[in-house]
Design a protein around this motif. Structure first.
Motif, short mmCIF file in Angstrom:
data_model
loop_
_atom_site.label_atom_id
_atom_site.label_comp_id
_atom_site.label_asym_id
_atom_site.label_seq_id
_atom_site.Cartn_x
_atom_site.Cartn_y
_atom_site.Cartn_z
N CYS A 37 1.47 5.03 10.10
CA CYS A 37 1.37 3.93 9.15
C CYS A 37 2.67 3.75 8.37
O CYS A 37 3.24 4.71 7.86
CB CYS A 37 0.20 4.19 8.20
SG CYS A 37 -0.01 2.90 6.97
N CYS A 39 3.34 2.72 5.58
CA CYS A 39 3.36 2.99 4.14
C CYS A 39 3.78 4.41 3.86
O CYS A 39 4.08 4.76 2.71
CB CYS A 39 2.00 2.70 3.50
SG CYS A 39 0.86 4.08 3.55
N CYS A 41 1.78 7.08 4.64
CA CYS A 41 0.61 7.93 4.40
C CYS A 41 0.37 8.91 5.54
O CYS A 41 -0.42 9.85 5.40
CB CYS A 41 -0.64 7.07 4.17
SG CYS A 41 -1.19 6.18 5.64
N CYS A 76 -4.87 3.69 2.23
CA CYS A 76 -3.74 2.86 1.77
C CYS A 76 -4.01 1.38 1.97
O CYS A 76 -3.41 0.55 1.30
CB CYS A 76 -2.48 3.25 2.54
SG CYS A 76 -2.59 2.91 4.31
N SER A 78 -2.96 -0.59 4.05
CA SER A 78 -1.73 -1.34 4.20
C SER A 78 -1.90 -2.42 5.27
O SER A 78 -2.71 -2.30 6.19
CB SER A 78 -0.57 -0.41 4.54
OG SER A 78 -0.87 0.34 5.68
ZN LIG Z 1 -0.76 3.98 5.13
#
Ligand SMILES: [Zn+2]
Length: 148
Positions: A37, A39, A41, A76, A78
């Motif tokens: 991911c 982001c 995470c 998250c 996202s």
């Molecule tokens: Zn994430």
């Protein structure tokens, strides 16, 4: 966690168990890509390529995935696009928007796949001992069709 704004891609046969952050692994053989991911995470995002899931666009230098990647099942949540090896972040989606998006997706699959049951889109978790399965391509179907 820092949101990534760019990725690199790697064409592979199997997605490695230890994936690097910021790398999109693309397996043409399995018609699937996977990445961590964007982001940060650490969740694994698997994007199978089918007419109703994702499409891969490779322009010779960079890849794009279409449509956007919405990680609603992760904490998250996202949501971003991967376009020409860049990560374009989307605005935050409300629960209603997520539900609407999922419903559209479900309808699209239903129309495309009925009356045959939809194929599993879960990630193949390939291991090296696995021989790649022959995809149920139009050719495989045609061969069956013409077999007496
Ligand atoms: Zn994430």
């Amino acid at each position: 966690m820092t949101r990534r704004t760019a990725v690199t891609h790697e064409f592979v046969q199997f997605v490695p168990r230890e994936m690097k952050e910021g790398t999109v692994y693309v397996s043409i053989e399995y018609a699937t890509a996977a990445h961590l991911c964007a982001c940060g995470c650490g969740n694994k995002v698997v994007t199978p390529f089918t007419p109703t899931d994702w499409k891969l666009i490779f322009d010779g230098e960079t890849i794009s995935l279409d449509p956007s990647i919405g990680n609603w099942s992760f904490k998250c949540r996202s949501h971003y696009w991967i376009q020409r090896n860049r990560v374009e972040w989307a605005r935050y989606w409300s629960d209603e928007q997520i539900a609407a998006g999922r419903e559209r997706d479900r309808q699209a699959k239903k129309q495309y796949f009925e009356p045959v049951p939809p194929p599993s889109v879960s990630s193949p978790e390939p291991s090296n001992s696995d021989r790649p399965k022959e995809p149920d391509s139009i050719w495989a179907r045609l061969r069956r069709f013409f077999r007496p």
